[in-house]
Scaffold this active site. Structure first.
Site, PDB file in Angstrom:
ATOM      1  N   LYS A  22      -3.888  18.532  -5.982  1.00 38.90           N
ATOM      2  CA  LYS A  22      -3.405  18.612  -4.588  1.00 38.90           C
ATOM      3  C   LYS A  22      -1.902  18.358  -4.522  1.00 38.90           C
ATOM      4  O   LYS A  22      -1.160  19.098  -3.888  1.00 38.90           O
ATOM      5  CB  LYS A  22      -4.134  17.570  -3.720  1.00 38.90           C
ATOM      6  CG  LYS A  22      -3.445  17.276  -2.391  1.00 38.90           C
ATOM      7  CD  LYS A  22      -4.086  16.155  -1.623  1.00 38.90           C
ATOM      8  CE  LYS A  22      -3.624  14.774  -1.968  1.00 38.90           C
ATOM      9  NZ  LYS A  22      -2.452  14.255  -1.234  1.00 38.90           N
ATOM     10  N   ASN A  23      -1.467  17.296  -5.193  1.00 41.77           N
ATOM     11  CA  ASN A  23      -0.066  16.895  -5.047  1.00 41.77           C
ATOM     12  C   ASN A  23       0.904  17.823  -5.771  1.00 41.77           C
ATOM     13  O   ASN A  23       2.101  17.786  -5.531  1.00 41.77           O
ATOM     14  CB  ASN A  23       0.120  15.443  -5.496  1.00 41.77           C
ATOM     15  CG  ASN A  23      -0.478  14.478  -4.486  1.00 41.77           C
ATOM     16  OD1 ASN A  23      -0.840  14.890  -3.390  1.00 41.77           O
ATOM     17  ND2 ASN A  23      -0.604  13.218  -4.858  1.00 41.77           N
ATOM     18  N   CYS A 129       2.678   5.735   7.842  1.00 45.94           N
ATOM     19  CA  CYS A 129       1.296   6.134   7.575  1.00 45.94           C
ATOM     20  C   CYS A 129       0.525   4.932   7.054  1.00 45.94           C
ATOM     21  O   CYS A 129       1.088   3.861   6.852  1.00 45.94           O
ATOM     22  CB  CYS A 129       1.238   7.326   6.632  1.00 45.94           C
ATOM     23  SG  CYS A 129       1.422   6.910   4.923  1.00 45.94           S
ATOM     24  N   ARG A 134       7.110   5.023   5.048  1.00 45.84           N
ATOM     25  CA  ARG A 134       7.474   6.031   4.044  1.00 45.84           C
ATOM     26  C   ARG A 134       8.677   6.843   4.514  1.00 45.84           C
ATOM     27  O   ARG A 134       8.536   7.946   5.043  1.00 45.84           O
ATOM     28  CB  ARG A 134       6.270   6.932   3.749  1.00 45.84           C
ATOM     29  CG  ARG A 134       5.129   6.152   3.118  1.00 45.84           C
ATOM     30  CD  ARG A 134       3.935   7.021   2.868  1.00 45.84           C
ATOM     31  NE  ARG A 134       4.166   8.020   1.850  1.00 45.84           N
ATOM     32  CZ  ARG A 134       3.320   9.003   1.578  1.00 45.84           C
ATOM     33  NH1 ARG A 134       2.205   9.119   2.259  1.00 45.84           N
ATOM     34  NH2 ARG A 134       3.578   9.879   0.628  1.00 45.84           N
ATOM     35  N   ASP A 322      -1.832   5.935  -6.827  1.00 43.36           N
ATOM     36  CA  ASP A 322      -2.950   6.696  -6.252  1.00 43.36           C
ATOM     37  C   ASP A 322      -4.297   6.377  -6.906  1.00 43.36           C
ATOM     38  O   ASP A 322      -5.326   6.916  -6.481  1.00 43.36           O
ATOM     39  CB  ASP A 322      -2.676   8.213  -6.334  1.00 43.36           C
ATOM     40  CG  ASP A 322      -1.523   8.641  -5.439  1.00 43.36           C
ATOM     41  OD1 ASP A 322      -1.123   7.852  -4.569  1.00 43.36           O
ATOM     42  OD2 ASP A 322      -1.025   9.770  -5.617  1.00 43.36           O
ATOM     43  N   ARG A 414      -9.153  15.292   2.732  1.00 42.51           N
ATOM     44  CA  ARG A 414      -7.758  15.710   2.550  1.00 42.51           C
ATOM     45  C   ARG A 414      -7.440  15.927   1.077  1.00 42.51           C
ATOM     46  O   ARG A 414      -6.551  16.706   0.744  1.00 42.51           O
ATOM     47  CB  ARG A 414      -6.801  14.623   3.077  1.00 42.51           C
ATOM     48  CG  ARG A 414      -6.941  14.360   4.538  1.00 42.51           C
ATOM     49  CD  ARG A 414      -5.942  13.341   4.979  1.00 42.51           C
ATOM     50  NE  ARG A 414      -4.590  13.825   4.679  1.00 42.51           N
ATOM     51  CZ  ARG A 414      -3.480  13.236   5.060  1.00 42.51           C
ATOM     52  NH1 ARG A 414      -3.551  12.131   5.764  1.00 42.51           N
ATOM     53  NH2 ARG A 414      -2.309  13.731   4.742  1.00 42.51           N
TER      54      ARG A 414
HETATM   55  C1  EPZ Z   1       3.898  11.322  -3.568  1.00 41.36           C
HETATM   56  O1  EPZ Z   1       4.382  10.888  -2.298  1.00 41.36           O
HETATM   57  C2  EPZ Z   1       2.434  11.603  -3.416  1.00 41.36           C
HETATM   58  N1  EPZ Z   1       2.222  12.606  -2.366  1.00 41.36           N
HETATM   59  C3  EPZ Z   1       1.681  10.333  -3.069  1.00 41.36           C
HETATM   60  O2  EPZ Z   1       0.300  10.640  -3.093  1.00 41.36           O
HETATM   61  C4  EPZ Z   1       1.951   9.273  -4.130  1.00 41.36           C
HETATM   62  O3  EPZ Z   1       1.326   8.066  -3.761  1.00 41.36           O
HETATM   63  C5  EPZ Z   1       3.445   9.066  -4.272  1.00 41.36           C
HETATM   64  O4  EPZ Z   1       4.110  10.333  -4.571  1.00 41.36           O
HETATM   65  C6  EPZ Z   1       3.820   8.096  -5.388  1.00 41.36           C
HETATM   66  O5  EPZ Z   1       3.322   8.557  -6.600  1.00 41.36           O
HETATM   67  C7  EPZ Z   1       2.289  13.899  -2.658  1.00 41.36           C
HETATM   68  O6  EPZ Z   1       2.603  14.278  -3.763  1.00 41.36           O
HETATM   69  C8  EPZ Z   1       1.945  14.862  -1.584  1.00 41.36           C
HETATM   70  P1  EPZ Z   1       7.579   8.833  -3.228  1.00 41.36           P
HETATM   71  P2  EPZ Z   1       5.942  10.775  -2.063  1.00 41.36           P
HETATM   72  O7  EPZ Z   1       8.691   9.477  -2.492  1.00 41.36           O
HETATM   73  O8  EPZ Z   1       6.666  11.706  -2.916  1.00 41.36           O
HETATM   74  C9  EPZ Z   1      10.076   5.265  -1.342  1.00 41.36           C
HETATM   75  C10 EPZ Z   1      -1.946  10.569  -2.334  1.00 41.36           C
HETATM   76  O9  EPZ Z   1      -2.782   9.646  -2.110  1.00 41.36           O
HETATM   77  N2  EPZ Z   1      10.914   6.310  -0.723  1.00 41.36           N
HETATM   78  O10 EPZ Z   1       7.548   9.042  -4.712  1.00 41.36           O
HETATM   79  O11 EPZ Z   1       6.137  10.847  -0.599  1.00 41.36           O
HETATM   80  C11 EPZ Z   1       8.666   5.270  -0.812  1.00 41.36           C
HETATM   81  O12 EPZ Z   1       8.543   4.564   0.409  1.00 41.36           O
HETATM   82  C12 EPZ Z   1      -0.502  10.409  -1.934  1.00 41.36           C
HETATM   83  O13 EPZ Z   1      -2.247  11.660  -2.822  1.00 41.36           O
HETATM   84  C13 EPZ Z   1      12.051   5.961  -0.042  1.00 41.36           C
HETATM   85  O14 EPZ Z   1      12.399   4.794   0.073  1.00 41.36           O
HETATM   86  O15 EPZ Z   1       6.210   9.296  -2.581  1.00 41.36           O
HETATM   87  C14 EPZ Z   1       7.912   4.626  -1.951  1.00 41.36           C
HETATM   88  O16 EPZ Z   1       8.054   3.236  -1.905  1.00 41.36           O
HETATM   89  C15 EPZ Z   1      -0.192   9.407  -0.948  1.00 41.36           C
HETATM   90  N3  EPZ Z   1      12.809   6.958   0.513  1.00 41.36           N
HETATM   91  C16 EPZ Z   1       8.645   5.155  -3.178  1.00 41.36           C
HETATM   92  O17 EPZ Z   1       9.932   5.568  -2.703  1.00 41.36           O
HETATM   93  C17 EPZ Z   1      12.468   8.281   0.386  1.00 41.36           C
HETATM   94  O18 EPZ Z   1      13.199   9.131   0.906  1.00 41.36           O
HETATM   95  C18 EPZ Z   1       7.992   6.321  -3.878  1.00 41.36           C
HETATM   96  O19 EPZ Z   1       7.566   7.294  -2.916  1.00 41.36           O
HETATM   97  C19 EPZ Z   1      11.304   8.615  -0.310  1.00 41.36           C
HETATM   98  C20 EPZ Z   1      10.539   7.614  -0.868  1.00 41.36           C
END
Ligand code: EPZ
Length: 440
Positions: A22-23, A129, A134, A322, A414
């Site tokens: 999915k991701n 969320c 996020r 995850d 989802r």
């Molecule tokens: C991806 O989300 C995945 N979603 C998430 O999967 C997964 O948990 C996450 O990566 C971490 O592995 C998809 O791929 C669709 P991040 P993403 O940006 O990319 C912070 C699931 O259950 N951050 O790597 O949105 C953030 O808050 C889902 O399938 C900022 O501060 O996650 C977090 O602490 C949920 N500023 C960390 O970085 C930003 O602009 C990593 O988040 C972006 C992120």
């Protein structure tokens, strides 16, 4: 809203086919906006999040066509969901509306592709969320370094490229919690069509980033180092069509590995890449689970004793956030005290309260959960709160004594393709009940 009724205690035994990721598929669908030619994708799972992303790219001008399922190995292999074609037909609308973005944060992935190809984009700001705050500041900061400008208006991010074309540069992309997966993909996509060279330092190394980079290269991009913390992108003027197979879903695979273990069962998982799960294998083996690999198939056998462990979620190749909730469900019936620390989303613990309703003894202290193993979980009425927390409840229910009812399973829909059918086929006693009957 549907619910699952699960009668616990069955030992799972048999084969499960892992779906496409999915991701990986979600941002890759947005890549369809980067070329006027056809992009054909194999292994795109049938999930509600994928439907939302298809709706979004459709509104942004992509014609989407799903072929009939392909059961025989032809060219790029079988595809039980049917290959999916994306073809950009018009560029009139460049707005990702709140109605779609509020249901799926991955909508932010259209920002980089739209700015790079059209020089304009409006994307509704994703809100908070269930797994925590996020922000998307790293996405916009990276795109600004390439020359995009943003203003925030009525809940929307309004982006433009005043100089007409993005321009490559060297930048650091990490944030307070480490690298960003979708942020890296967004900026990598944008840089693929920028003028000159971009170097992304502090990039996310997740396999989903590599998969997206591989597709872009098939389309004519010049990207190296994707899958490492430093990605180099030599911008090109145009991308062309391509055909691509989405990688197997490592999170689904890890979830079913734990399903085998928690049910004291034996599963053969097909279409897997165990290299993507090295930290998960490491922790599960420490607990006592036996895992063997043969080509793309994994054999998982439970052990009689569940050893307590410590685990901290980390960016790839560390243990994925995850799969944190699912591992917690397993350790809840362990033989001692385990310690789980969440470093990616420090508030991602909504499952703790629900697992405790099932008889678990888990205490949360800041970003850490202390799990005191109990001998047996009991069935209860529980509530799904987010995708992976819901998966943890399904796993706990498989092991629990008695019947568990999990409400709001739309969260599971989802991200897990046909989960109840896959589990039932290997012996789980699981049933989906529809709408009113479920809440009665
Ligand atoms: C991806 O989300 C995945 N979603 C998430 O999967 C997964 O948990 C996450 O990566 C971490 O592995 C998809 O791929 C669709 P991040 P993403 O940006 O990319 C912070 C699931 O259950 N951050 O790597 O949105 C953030 O808050 C889902 O399938 C900022 O501060 O996650 C977090 O602490 C949920 N500023 C960390 O970085 C930003 O602009 C990593 O988040 C972006 C992120």
């Amino acid at each position: 809203m549907d619910s699952f009724i699960i009668r616990g205690g069955a030992r799972l035994k048999g084969k499960i086919e892992i779906s496409g990721s999915k991701n990986s598929a979600l941002p890759i669908l947005a890549v369809g906006l980067m070329t006027d030619e056809k992009v054909t994708l194999h292994g795109v799972p049938r999930l509600s999040d994928i439907d939302s992303m298809l709706k979004l790219v459709g509104e942004l001008g992509c014609h989407v066509y799903r072929h009939e399922p392909r059961t025989k190995t032809v060219g790029d292999g079988p595809d039980l969901n049917g290959p999916l074609d994306l073809e950009l037909r018009d560029e009139k609308t460049s707005e990702a509306r709140y109605d779609i973005v509020k249901t799926m944060r991955a909508s932010i992935c259209v920002l980089g592709p739209l700015l790079a190809k059209r020089g304009r984009a409006i994307v509704s700001i994703p809100g908070g969320c269930a797994i925590g705050d996020r922000p998307v500041d790293l996405h916009t900061r990276g795109l600004e370094k390439l020359g995009a400008e943003f203003r925030y208006e009525n809940g929307n991010i309004v982006g433009s490229v005043p100089k007409g074309r993005l321009k490559g540069t060297r930048m650091y992309l990490g944030g307070a919690q480490g690298p960003t997966v979708l942020g890296t993909i967004n900026v990598m996509c944008a840089a693929a069509l920028a003028e000159g060279e971009t170097v992304l330092v502090g990039a996310a190394c997740e396999p989903e980033v590599t998969d997206c980079g591989n597709l872009l290269n098939k389309m004519g991009a010049k990207i190296t180092g994707h899958g490492s913390p430093e990605i180099r992108i030599e911008g090109v003027d145009k991308l062309h069509g391509a055909e691509h197979r989405i990688i197997p879903d490592r999170i689904e695979c890890g979830t079913f590995m734990i399903a085998a273990a928690i049910s004291n069962g034996e599963l053969e998982l097909k279409n897997c890449n165990l290299d993507h799960l090295i930290a998960v294998v490491d922790r599960l083996e420490e607990v006592g689970v036996k895992i063997e690999r043969q080509n793309g198939t994994i054999f998982v056998n439970a052990s009689r004793r569940i050893n307590p462990i410590e685990m901290t979620t980390q960016p790839y190749p560390g243990f994925p956030t995850d799969i944190q909730a699912q591992l917690m469900a397993y350790l809840a019936i362990g033989d001692g005290m385990s310690v789980i620390t969440e470093r990616i989303f420090p508030d991602r613990f909504l499952h703790v309260g629900e697992l405790n309703r099932m008889g678990a003894r888990i205490r949360k202290e800041g970003p850490t959960a202390i799990v005191h193993g109990v001998q047996q979980l009991q069935g209860a009425a529980v509530m799904a709160s987010d995708l992976r927390a819901s998966a943890a409840l399904v796993l706990a229910a498989l092991a629990a004594k008695g019947t568990t009812r999990i409400d709001r399973v739309y969260h599971i829909d989802r991200g897990y393709e046909k989960i109840e059918q896959k589990l039932a086929a290997v012996g789980a006693d699981i049933e989906r009940v529809k709408g009113e009957r479920a809440v009665a």
